[in-house]
Motif scaffolding. Sequence first.
Motif, PDB file in Angstrom:
ATOM      1  N   LEU A 101       0.821  -1.214   0.000  1.00 10.56           N
ATOM      2  CA  LEU A 101       0.000   0.000   0.000  1.00 10.56           C
ATOM      3  C   LEU A 101       0.853   1.261   0.000  1.00 10.56           C
ATOM      4  O   LEU A 101       0.652   2.167  -0.808  1.00 10.56           O
ATOM      5  N   VAL A 102       1.802   1.331   0.923  1.00 11.20           N
ATOM      6  CA  VAL A 102       2.700   2.488   1.039  1.00 11.20           C
ATOM      7  C   VAL A 102       4.120   1.947   1.258  1.00 11.20           C
ATOM      8  O   VAL A 102       4.567   1.775   2.394  1.00 11.20           O
ATOM      9  N   PRO A 103       4.804   1.639   0.157  1.00 11.77           N
ATOM     10  CA  PRO A 103       6.166   1.089   0.329  1.00 11.77           C
ATOM     11  C   PRO A 103       7.081   2.048   1.091  1.00 11.77           C
ATOM     12  O   PRO A 103       6.969   3.271   0.976  1.00 11.77           O
ATOM     13  N   HIS A 104       7.965   1.485   1.880  1.00  7.99           N
ATOM     14  CA  HIS A 104       8.964   2.231   2.655  1.00  7.99           C
ATOM     15  C   HIS A 104       8.331   3.158   3.690  1.00  7.99           C
ATOM     16  O   HIS A 104       8.919   4.175   4.072  1.00  7.99           O
ATOM     17  N   ALA A 105       7.116   2.836   4.165  1.00  6.22           N
ATOM     18  CA  ALA A 105       6.478   3.661   5.193  1.00  6.22           C
ATOM     19  C   ALA A 105       7.338   3.670   6.456  1.00  6.22           C
ATOM     20  O   ALA A 105       7.837   2.636   6.896  1.00  6.22           O
ATOM     21  N   HIS A 106       7.473   4.870   7.038  1.00  2.00           N
ATOM     22  CA  HIS A 106       8.407   4.990   8.166  1.00  2.00           C
ATOM     23  C   HIS A 106       7.899   5.938   9.247  1.00  2.00           C
ATOM     24  O   HIS A 106       8.272   5.804  10.402  1.00  2.00           O
ATOM     25  N   PHE A 107       7.064   6.919   8.867  1.00  2.00           N
ATOM     26  CA  PHE A 107       6.689   7.979   9.800  1.00  2.00           C
ATOM     27  C   PHE A 107       5.172   8.088   9.896  1.00  2.00           C
ATOM     28  O   PHE A 107       4.450   7.851   8.915  1.00  2.00           O
ATOM     29  N   LEU A 108       4.705   8.489  11.073  1.00  2.00           N
ATOM     30  CA  LEU A 108       3.286   8.671  11.319  1.00  2.00           C
ATOM     31  C   LEU A 108       3.021  10.016  11.967  1.00  2.00           C
ATOM     32  O   LEU A 108       3.830  10.502  12.766  1.00  2.00           O
ATOM     33  N   ALA A 109       1.846  10.596  11.629  1.00  3.78           N
ATOM     34  CA  ALA A 109       1.381  11.806  12.301  1.00  3.78           C
ATOM     35  C   ALA A 109      -0.122  11.886  12.125  1.00  3.78           C
ATOM     36  O   ALA A 109      -0.669  11.501  11.075  1.00  3.78           O
ATOM     37  N   ALA A 110      -0.804  12.361  13.145  1.00  4.83           N
ATOM     38  CA  ALA A 110      -2.268  12.445  13.091  1.00  4.83           C
ATOM     39  C   ALA A 110      -2.697  13.652  12.287  1.00  4.83           C
ATOM     40  O   ALA A 110      -2.074  14.720  12.350  1.00  4.83           O
ATOM     41  N   ASP A 111      -3.782  13.481  11.545  1.00  5.60           N
ATOM     42  CA  ASP A 111      -4.388  14.575  10.798  1.00  5.60           C
ATOM     43  C   ASP A 111      -5.474  15.187  11.680  1.00  5.60           C
ATOM     44  O   ASP A 111      -6.392  14.480  12.124  1.00  5.60           O
ATOM     45  N   PRO A 112      -5.420  16.503  11.951  1.00  5.11           N
ATOM     46  CA  PRO A 112      -6.461  17.119  12.801  1.00  5.11           C
ATOM     47  C   PRO A 112      -7.863  16.958  12.233  1.00  5.11           C
ATOM     48  O   PRO A 112      -8.850  17.060  12.969  1.00  5.11           O
ATOM     49  N   LEU A 116       4.382  10.988   0.474  1.00 10.63           N
ATOM     50  CA  LEU A 116       3.422  11.328   1.512  1.00 10.63           C
ATOM     51  C   LEU A 116       2.096  10.638   1.188  1.00 10.63           C
ATOM     52  O   LEU A 116       1.587  10.745   0.063  1.00 10.63           O
ATOM     53  N   ALA A 117       1.535   9.951   2.179  1.00  6.53           N
ATOM     54  CA  ALA A 117       0.267   9.241   1.996  1.00  6.53           C
ATOM     55  C   ALA A 117      -0.679   9.587   3.144  1.00  6.53           C
ATOM     56  O   ALA A 117      -0.250   9.923   4.257  1.00  6.53           O
ATOM     57  N   ARG A 118      -1.977   9.491   2.859  1.00  6.67           N
ATOM     58  CA  ARG A 118      -3.010   9.728   3.880  1.00  6.67           C
ATOM     59  C   ARG A 118      -3.831   8.457   4.022  1.00  6.67           C
ATOM     60  O   ARG A 118      -4.290   7.880   3.027  1.00  6.67           O
ATOM     61  N   TYR A 119      -3.979   8.050   5.272  1.00  8.47           N
ATOM     62  CA  TYR A 119      -4.707   6.798   5.537  1.00  8.47           C
ATOM     63  C   TYR A 119      -5.938   7.111   6.368  1.00  8.47           C
ATOM     64  O   TYR A 119      -5.856   7.743   7.432  1.00  8.47           O
ATOM     65  N   ASN A 154      -3.949   6.563   0.414  1.00  4.28           N
ATOM     66  CA  ASN A 154      -3.752   7.290  -0.843  1.00  4.28           C
ATOM     67  C   ASN A 154      -2.434   8.054  -0.789  1.00  4.28           C
ATOM     68  O   ASN A 154      -2.207   8.840   0.154  1.00  4.28           O
ATOM     69  N   ILE A 155      -1.591   7.835  -1.793  1.00  2.66           N
ATOM     70  CA  ILE A 155      -0.357   8.616  -1.898  1.00  2.66           C
ATOM     71  C   ILE A 155      -0.700   9.958  -2.531  1.00  2.66           C
ATOM     72  O   ILE A 155      -1.165  10.008  -3.677  1.00  2.66           O
ATOM     73  N   VAL A 156      -0.505  11.045  -1.793  1.00 12.29           N
ATOM     74  CA  VAL A 156      -0.903  12.373  -2.263  1.00 12.29           C
ATOM     75  C   VAL A 156       0.272  13.177  -2.800  1.00 12.29           C
ATOM     76  O   VAL A 156       0.060  14.204  -3.452  1.00 12.29           O
ATOM     77  N   GLY A 161      -8.095  10.723  10.464  1.00 14.35           N
ATOM     78  CA  GLY A 161      -7.158   9.873   9.766  1.00 14.35           C
ATOM     79  C   GLY A 161      -5.725  10.168  10.198  1.00 14.35           C
ATOM     80  O   GLY A 161      -5.448  10.922  11.143  1.00 14.35           O
ATOM     81  N   ILE A 162      -4.798   9.569   9.470  1.00 13.64           N
ATOM     82  CA  ILE A 162      -3.372   9.753   9.794  1.00 13.64           C
ATOM     83  C   ILE A 162      -2.600   9.994   8.502  1.00 13.64           C
ATOM     84  O   ILE A 162      -3.018   9.624   7.421  1.00 13.64           O
ATOM     85  N   TRP A 163      -1.454  10.643   8.662  1.00 15.25           N
ATOM     86  CA  TRP A 163      -0.506  10.845   7.567  1.00 15.25           C
ATOM     87  C   TRP A 163       0.627   9.834   7.716  1.00 15.25           C
ATOM     88  O   TRP A 163       1.087   9.545   8.830  1.00 15.25           O
ATOM     89  N   ILE A 164       1.090   9.343   6.576  1.00 15.98           N
ATOM     90  CA  ILE A 164       2.196   8.387   6.551  1.00 15.98           C
ATOM     91  C   ILE A 164       3.292   8.967   5.661  1.00 15.98           C
ATOM     92  O   ILE A 164       3.042   9.354   4.507  1.00 15.98           O
ATOM     93  N   GLY A 165       4.488   9.050   6.185  1.00 19.89           N
ATOM     94  CA  GLY A 165       5.645   9.483   5.406  1.00 19.89           C
ATOM     95  C   GLY A 165       6.554   8.315   5.111  1.00 19.89           C
ATOM     96  O   GLY A 165       6.695   7.399   5.927  1.00 19.89           O
ATOM     97  N   THR A 166       7.144   8.343   3.941  1.00 15.71           N
ATOM     98  CA  THR A 166       8.022   7.243   3.547  1.00 15.71           C
ATOM     99  C   THR A 166       9.479   7.673   3.595  1.00 15.71           C
ATOM    100  O   THR A 166       9.799   8.875   3.551  1.00 15.71           O
ATOM    101  N   GLY A 167      10.337   6.694   3.649  1.00 15.99           N
ATOM    102  CA  GLY A 167      11.765   6.983   3.685  1.00 15.99           C
ATOM    103  C   GLY A 167      12.276   7.633   2.427  1.00 15.99           C
ATOM    104  O   GLY A 167      13.319   8.300   2.445  1.00 15.99           O
TER     105      GLY A 167
END
Length: 1012
Positions: free
Chosen positions: A478-489, A502-505, A511-513, A492-498
Motif C-alpha cells: 500500500l505504502v512502500p517504505h512507510a516509516h513515519f506517522l502523524a495524526a491529521d487534525p 506522503l500518503a493519507r490513511y 492514498n499517496i498524495v 485519519g493519519i498521515w504516513i511518510g516514507t523513507g
Amino acid sequence: MKHRLNCTAVVICGFLLLFLTGTATALDPHRMISQYAHTVWRVQDGFPHAPHMLTQTSDGYIWIAGGGLIRFDGVTLSPISPQKSFPTDAGINWLLGSRDGSLWMGTYRGLYRLKDGEAFSSPVKIGGVQSILEDHDGAIWVTRTRVRGVEGSFCRIVGNDLKCYAKDKGDGNPASFATSLVEDGSGDIWFGCQMLCRWNGTSISHYMEDQMDHPAGDGVVGLAAGAAGSVWVAMDGVGPGLGVRHYSNGSFVNYSVPGFDGETIRAVSLLLDRDQTLWVGTESQGLYHIHDGHADHYGAAEGLTGDDVNSIYQDREGNLWITTDKGVDLFRDIPVVSFSSTEGLRGGSEVSAVIARKDNTLWAGLRGALALIRPDSVSLITMADGRPIQNVYALFEDHLGQVWLGINRTVMVQQLGKFFEIKKQDGSRLDQTAKIFSFTEDIDGNIWAIGYGDSNHITHLLRIRDRRVQEDIDLSSLVPHAHFLAADPAGGIWIGTGDGKLARYQNGVANIVSNGRSDATAVMMVSFSVDSAGIVWGSTSKGLYRWDHGTLSVMDSRNGLPCSSLFAALIDGSGSLWLEGRCGYMRIPAADLAKWTASPEAQVTVATLGALDGADAGWNADRVQPSAARSPDGRLWFVGLASLQMIDPGRSYKNPMPPPVHVEGLLADGKSYSPTSPITLPALTRDIQIDYTALSFVLPQRMGFRYILEGRDKDWENPGLRRQAFYSDLRPGSYRFRVIASNNDGVWNETGATLDFKVAPRGYQTIWFRSLCVVVGLLLLWAIYRLRVRQIAGTMKSRFDERLAERTRIARDLHDTFLQTIQGSKLVADDALSTTTDLSHMRQAMEKLSAWLGRATDEGRAALNSLRTSATEVNDLAGGFRRALEECRIHRPMEVSLQASGQVQEMHPIVRDEVYRIGYEAIRNACVHSHATRLSVELSYAQDLSLRISDNGTGIDSDIQHRGKQGHFGLQNMRERAARIMGKFSVESFPGSGTVVTLTVPGGIIYRTVKK
C-alpha cells in the motif's frame, strides 16, 4: 604543608568580579562541567611548566605565573623578562589585575606593580606576599608570611600609604602569617591564617580559635565569600573540622551536598562565580562544581590537564580558567548542550528518540536503557515489565499522559511508573515486529504504530486501543517504505516514507498524495510532523518539505540555508524555526518563516550553530520518531550524531563585550621596535611587520580583524585571523596604523588601536632635495630652450647667409658675364642707331647685335645650369661634369676629357651639390677665360673624394690667384664653398703653362657610409 600556602590561594570572590566587569557574561550555572566547551594548554605540549596563578588586567591580557611571568592573548605566549623593579623570577605567589589597569605581583621578596609597561615601587618590601585583594573602594589588601610580629601579616595600601595589622601591636591580629583574602557582600575583609579572621573596618574578629591550640595542617588555605556573613573556608587537611567548611548564621559546619563531602576534600582553591555557584579546586582530586544543590566532578580522567588544581579564575567574559600542575584549562559557555555517557546516558552515542513530557521530564531512548532527564538529575530505567531493556525505539506521549514505547521487539505503554506490554487481541505477543519506527494518536484516541518485521520483511501498521492491537495492516504494497506517522487534525493519519513520499490513511484506504519534488533526485526523509493546521513538515536530504493542502514547498540552499541535508525541525516559543542539519543547527526567525510560507522562493535569514558552538548534529542510524522535542520550559532537544543535544532559545549566548585591541610591536628589517615609544625607521627600510592582537577568549577562531595604514592604504584590509600586517613598499613619510577587531559574535571595537611611525628619508628623498631637483630641472629646461632658440637662430642665420652668399655669387656671375654681354649689346645697338642712313653699317651692327644677344642667351643658360640642383641626379657627379664639358665645347672648340675612378658611393646631397658647384665654376672659368685647347676632369671615389680640373691655357696671374680679379668672385666663391664642407682646395697656375684646380673632401663628410 606550607609549600602549598606559597603557591595556591583563593581567587577574588564572584560578586566582586561581577562588580568589576559590569555587563560581563557568565557560565550557565545549571550545567555539568563536561557540558561546557573545554580548551587546554598542556605542559607536555610546550606550555610553560607549573602554572600556578592566573589573572586578567583591564586591558584584556591574561597573565600566568609559572616559572616566571607570561602574558597571554589566547594565541601567543609572551614571557616577561625580569627586571630589578619587577623581578618576575622572585617566586610569584599571587597575581591581581586592579581596576586602574595595574598588574600586582606578590612574590617571596615583596609586592610589585606594573602599569602600562612601567614598573612602580611598592611600600611592601618585606616578607613573602601570599594573597592580594582590591576592595570595593579600590584599596589594595595583602597578606604575607615571614614577617616579625611588629611588621604585620595583614596590610592595606592606599596610594603609597601602608597600614599593617600586626600580632605584637595589640590591634587584634593574632597571626604571625596570613594567607587567603576575600571580601564579602557587606565589605568585610576575611583573611586566613592558622584560623580565620574578619576585618569589619574597625576591628578584627576571630573564628576557629581551636586551630591555634590544636593546629592541623597549615590552617586556612582558601576562601570564598557569598552573601553578607557567608563564607566558605578550605582548611588544610581532611577529617573532622578540616576540608571545606561553610560559615553562616554564626556557625561553621562541614559543607556537604550530594556528590561532595567537605571533610573528605583537600581543597586549595575556592571561587564563588557570578551566578553564586561554588567551584572547588583540590590538591589531588581535580575540580568540583557545586550548583543546584549537588556537586559535579571533573578530573584528569575526564580531560582536565591535571588533578592537582592550583587556582581558579573567572575572566571578564565569564570564562573559567583553571591552572593545574600540568597546564591551563579554560571552560566557556556554548549554546548547544550535550548529554552523552559522560553525563549519565549509558550508550549515549546511540540515542534513538526523544520526547518532552508535560512534567518537564525528558525521555530518551537508548540501547539497553530508557533515560529520564530532569533539571537536577539523569536516571536510567533498565527493566520494563520485568524484562531487561535491550533497545528503545520510538516514543510517544498520548493525551492521557501515557508513554508509548517500542521496546525490544514489542510495544509497551508506561503509566504511573509501570510498564504494560501491548498484545494482540488473542493475548499473544507481537513477536513479528522487530522495530517500531513511529507512533501517533488520531482524533478518536486510537494509537497507531509503524513497525518492521525482520522475519517476514513486512511493514506493519498497527491500530491499538485498550492496550490491544485492533488492526495489523500490511503496508508493504500500500505504502512502500512507510516509516513515519502523524495524526491529521481533520481525521485519519498521515504516513511518510523513507524516500520522500506522503500518503493519507483513513477508513482503511491509503492514498499517496505526493511523490515529492518532481525535479529532485533520490530523496531520503528523516523526520516528519503535522501541525495543528494540518500542514505536513518533513526534514529530508534535499531540504525542508512543507505540504499545505495540496501544495508542496521546499526550503533548501536556494533559499539561503547553508546546507540542505536536514534531520529534524522544530518551532520554538517565539515562532522561529529550528532545523537540525549536516552543518549544525539553523535558526530562521518567525518573520522570515512567514515570508517563506507566503512565497516559497523567498530568501530567509539563517543563524547557524556549528561545531564550535557545541553542535554534534548528524545522521544517527538508530534514530526513529520523534528525533526532536520542545519541553514545557521552552528548551529544544535533538537527537545528535553521538549524543542528545539541548538548545535554550530563551537564553542569550551573545557576547556583548567588544575585545580590547592592541598593537604589540613593529619589526623592520629584522629589528624590533616597542609601540610604547616614538618610532622612526631608518631610511630605505624595506620589510615591515606590525603585530597586533585582540583579546577575546570565548572563541578566538571566530574573531575578525580589519586594519588600514593611513598614508598608504586606500581602504581597510581584511586579514581574517592573521595577526600581522606586512609592508615592503613604504616611501619616506609619516604613517598611522589602525586596527579594529570583533569578538566571536561580530561585536566590533571600532576604536581599536593605533601606531604612529615615520620612515626617514635618505638625502636624495628629502623635500629639499626634491625641490632642488625641480629647480635644477627647470633651469636645465630653460637652458635647453635658450640653446635651442640659439641653434634655430644660428641655423636661420646660416641659411640666410648662404642665401645671401648665393645671391652675391649670382650677382657676380651676372655682372661678369650676362650683364656685360647685355651692356655690349646695348653699345652695338646704340652704334647702329647713330647712323640710321648707312644701311650697310646698320646691317653690320645688327649682325653684331644678334651675335651678342646669342652670347647673352648662352651665358644666361650657363647661369641657370649653375643654379640647377643635382637632387635629381643622385650621386651622378661625373654626369654633371660631363654635361658641363659639352657646354664648354659649344662656346669654344677644345679637346675635353673626363675620367672617374673608384666605386660610386651614396653622398650627402648638400655636400655633393657644393662639390658640383665648385667643379662647374672651375670648368666654366677654364672654358671662358683660359684660351686652352685641352681641358680634362679627373674624379676619384677613394677614402676621400678627389676632384682635379686642368687645362693648357694661358694660366692665371699669381696676384689674381691670391686676391682674385677686381669685380670677379669666382675663385673666392670656390674657396668659401670648399671651406664650408671642410674640403681642401688649391689652384696651381703659371702664366703660359695652364691651370690645375684640385678639391679633396674627407670621406666622413661626403659619404653616407664611410669607406673602409
